[in-house]
Enzyme design. Sequence first.
Site, PDB file in Angstrom:
ATOM      1  N   LYS A   1       0.829  -1.218   0.000  1.00 48.94           N
ATOM      2  CA  LYS A   1       0.000   0.000   0.000  1.00 48.94           C
ATOM      3  C   LYS A   1       0.858   1.262   0.000  1.00 48.94           C
ATOM      4  O   LYS A   1       0.494   2.264  -0.617  1.00 48.94           O
ATOM      5  CB  LYS A   1      -0.974  -0.011   1.170  1.00 48.94           C
ATOM      6  CG  LYS A   1      -0.334  -0.122   2.552  1.00 48.94           C
ATOM      7  CD  LYS A   1      -0.378   1.164   3.306  1.00 48.94           C
ATOM      8  CE  LYS A   1       0.133   0.976   4.719  1.00 48.94           C
ATOM      9  NZ  LYS A   1       0.267   2.226   5.463  1.00 48.94           N
ATOM     10  N   THR A   2       2.020   1.233   0.654  1.00 50.09           N
ATOM     11  CA  THR A   2       2.855   2.444   0.672  1.00 50.09           C
ATOM     12  C   THR A   2       3.372   2.752  -0.726  1.00 50.09           C
ATOM     13  O   THR A   2       3.433   3.914  -1.142  1.00 50.09           O
ATOM     14  CB  THR A   2       4.023   2.274   1.652  1.00 50.09           C
ATOM     15  OG1 THR A   2       3.514   1.946   2.952  1.00 50.09           O
ATOM     16  CG2 THR A   2       4.840   3.551   1.751  1.00 50.09           C
TER      17      THR A   2
ATOM     18  N   ARG B   1       2.348 -11.054  10.458  1.00 47.97           N
ATOM     19  CA  ARG B   1       3.722 -10.537  10.544  1.00 47.97           C
ATOM     20  C   ARG B   1       4.710 -11.564   9.990  1.00 47.97           C
ATOM     21  O   ARG B   1       5.859 -11.241   9.692  1.00 47.97           O
ATOM     22  CB  ARG B   1       4.115 -10.237  12.000  1.00 47.97           C
ATOM     23  CG  ARG B   1       3.334  -9.186  12.750  1.00 47.97           C
ATOM     24  CD  ARG B   1       3.139  -7.918  11.984  1.00 47.97           C
ATOM     25  NE  ARG B   1       1.888  -7.950  11.251  1.00 47.97           N
ATOM     26  CZ  ARG B   1       1.591  -7.143  10.237  1.00 47.97           C
ATOM     27  NH1 ARG B   1       2.462  -6.247   9.830  1.00 47.97           N
ATOM     28  NH2 ARG B   1       0.431  -7.219   9.620  1.00 47.97           N
TER      29      ARG B   1
ATOM     30  N   GLN C   1      -7.037  -4.479  10.503  1.00 49.54           N
ATOM     31  CA  GLN C   1      -5.875  -4.157  11.326  1.00 49.54           C
ATOM     32  C   GLN C   1      -6.130  -2.962  12.244  1.00 49.54           C
ATOM     33  O   GLN C   1      -5.198  -2.293  12.680  1.00 49.54           O
ATOM     34  CB  GLN C   1      -4.650  -3.886  10.445  1.00 49.54           C
ATOM     35  CG  GLN C   1      -4.193  -5.091   9.645  1.00 49.54           C
ATOM     36  CD  GLN C   1      -2.871  -4.861   8.950  1.00 49.54           C
ATOM     37  OE1 GLN C   1      -1.812  -4.815   9.564  1.00 49.54           O
ATOM     38  NE2 GLN C   1      -2.923  -4.701   7.633  1.00 49.54           N
TER      39      GLN C   1
ATOM     40  N   ASP D   1      -3.115   8.078   5.220  1.00 49.12           N
ATOM     41  CA  ASP D   1      -2.606   6.733   5.473  1.00 49.12           C
ATOM     42  C   ASP D   1      -3.185   6.198   6.789  1.00 49.12           C
ATOM     43  O   ASP D   1      -3.499   6.975   7.698  1.00 49.12           O
ATOM     44  CB  ASP D   1      -1.075   6.780   5.547  1.00 49.12           C
ATOM     45  CG  ASP D   1      -0.452   5.395   5.465  1.00 49.12           C
ATOM     46  OD1 ASP D   1      -1.162   4.437   5.092  1.00 49.12           O
ATOM     47  OD2 ASP D   1       0.750   5.269   5.764  1.00 49.12           O
ATOM     48  N   GLU D   2      -3.324   4.876   6.899  1.00 48.01           N
ATOM     49  CA  GLU D   2      -3.811   4.200   8.117  1.00 48.01           C
ATOM     50  C   GLU D   2      -5.144   4.803   8.592  1.00 48.01           C
ATOM     51  O   GLU D   2      -5.335   5.106   9.768  1.00 48.01           O
ATOM     52  CB  GLU D   2      -2.766   4.289   9.239  1.00 48.01           C
ATOM     53  CG  GLU D   2      -1.401   3.723   8.877  1.00 48.01           C
ATOM     54  CD  GLU D   2      -1.371   2.206   8.797  1.00 48.01           C
ATOM     55  OE1 GLU D   2      -2.442   1.581   8.889  1.00 48.01           O
ATOM     56  OE2 GLU D   2      -0.286   1.639   8.633  1.00 48.01           O
TER      57      GLU D   2
END
Length: 745
Positions: free
Chosen positions: A29-30, A594, A248, A217-218
């Site tokens: 996504k970044t 993770r 998340q 973002d987020e």
Amino acid sequence: MDGLNPPQREAVLTTEGPVLMLAGAGTGKTRALTARLSHIIYTQRAWPSEILAVTFTNKAAREMRERMRAMIGDMVEGLRYLGTFHSIGARMLRKHAELAGLQSNFTILDTDDQLRLLKQLIRDAGVDEKRWPAKMLGGLIDRWKNGGLNPADLPREESYAYADGKGAQLYTAYQARLRELNAADFGDLLLAPLTIFRRHPDVLREYQQRFRYILVDEYQDTNTVQYLWLRLMAQGHRNICVVGDDDQSIYSWRGAEVANILRFDKDFEDATVVKLEQNYRSTGNILAAAGGLISRNSGRLGKTLWTEDDAGSPVKIVGVWDGPEEARRVGEDIEALQRRGVSLDDVAILVRAQFQTREFEDRFIYIGLPYRIVGGFRFYERAEIRDALAYFRVLAQPADDLAFERIVNTPKRGLGDKSIAKVHQLARAEGVPLSVAAGRIVQTNDLPGAGRKALAQLVEDFRRWREQLSTLPHAELARIILEESGYIAMWQADRSAEAQGRVENLNELTRAMEDFDSMESFLEHVALVMENDAAREEPKVTIMTLHAAKGLEYDHVFLVGWEEGVFPSQRSLDEGGTKSLEEERRLAYVGITRAKQRAQITHAANRRIYGQWTSSIPSRFVAELPEDHVDQETTMSGGASLWRAALDDADPFAKVERRGTRGPGWQRAAAMGKAPRGTHQIESKPVSVTVGQRARTDLKIGQRVFHQKFGNGEIVGIEGNKLEISFDKAGSKRVLDSFVEPAGA
């Protein structure tokens, strides 16, 4: 845009109108976000200064800026509004400070300054600060500001959350005092600009016209004031792109509202939703296991992560007998990875609560396995642990001036700097330790009355505790010291978010002491642990909480302590019901995702909690993992399948009554005479899930029994399979009947 997959390209090229980029873990996504920014600038849709790009952390902002520099070169300097919510809010507030009753050079208060100011206001209002701590009021004010509430907006019931209805009055006084000081706190950096926009439409229009494109973002981590602030900004050109993952969202305890991302397509009915589902991090089995688990949540937008990589190894589930065996097993597995050439930097252990790190730290010190703690201090370096150890050091060695100095006024005993200086002067003049000087000075009138009385009580307490050291088990005495000194009460009265965790750490400390023969041997062990060379530059295993792990990735991940009450946290379920259960499940999802190559989950059949052995059952999350993608290594008699069956009909929010269940290691333990006895079953009830065990019939009140840890004693009470035993040397204890045998047997 070279190398972007089709959904990423769609997210980049859909520049006009609202866009929700629903980006799963490890889906790039970044990269898509920075490519979108670069595309807008390269195609001259907007100047860099006409773009608002918001992140949550300075680290994320720096990373985005550096990625943009690699793409657009020096033009990145024009991105004046690329930063965190608070940094951008502060910039806006300084420009319009007079509209908030401030000057442009206002000071931003840190937490310590805020608490000092609140204490003054509480004292002036005649409120008992011991009953209503300043930290509690500070936390409430922060919550109100995160919710977009000024004092005048505060509902009546919210005001009653502090000092029987004085919350709004003190909030008003606090804001007035901030204006007098030309100061703002962190909450004001967003609430004040939001208030200005609401009251001054001309200022709002200025920013709505300026920002042709908004990127966030987020977005799943936004709170109410951030959400309202962004909505107002987006009403201009309406070109807002938010990036996030509802699966998340794990920060509700600091105000995050997952509902913000869930309702984005309702706030903006013409929104384009782009799902990034191709994962570039984890194997197929890891993704399938995590996906099967999170699919149990009802409040989600829904997506399915997939990968072009191999399926890899299934998620391994390992059952162990108890906490120490869990630490041994994980240590052995990590050493096996080392022998295969795996770097320790590629290995992580994720815990639900910080107190869980202690057993792993002790084990790794013992076997010489280097480790680091991320997002916190090593167990024995935490402030509350150092304070407790200082009490124990003074007890064992009265000449330990450094330890005495640390705790003489902790908790507060009314001793000011001048009083403590007088104790130091007397100690130097007479050549005696501080603890001895304290005993002498309280016999004089050199200290003020209140301080002298409190210090005299501390001196007397240490005298009495030293007498008890020869008659009481040292771990029991440690608990008494922390209680009678007021240290535990100090943290119990603290209403800050981390206070409960500190109490849990102190409980774990006194529990750990039971593994040593004496107070002296335990303190020696701690000294050796503290000498562990943390600064050595070498690969290390990473130990951290699940919350701290978000955004990180490791080849090999060990997820430990997956038992009911530990994870999901019973405290979270008690406080939040369904909402908290779903957040705990999202936390489990974050933990599994993770892992890049290998994920291993461990659960123990027995845990020592508050000094007592307690039987545990695996976390419900273990049962919710799809069986086709896990490999269960356990000797438990159908425990996971029984738990699955019980969950189908049981109330998922009820406390689990833990009463001896056949855990992993049963056969080995039975051979040693330690295994719980009796019939084992799981009963489904409308309001609880019970792991049942029939109590032994061969034990009676008044009978003499033997316990491997506590020695001989007499049964003074029986409740089911729990015994109240008066031990000859260890005092009164509550233990499971499976851990004792008739004396002389």
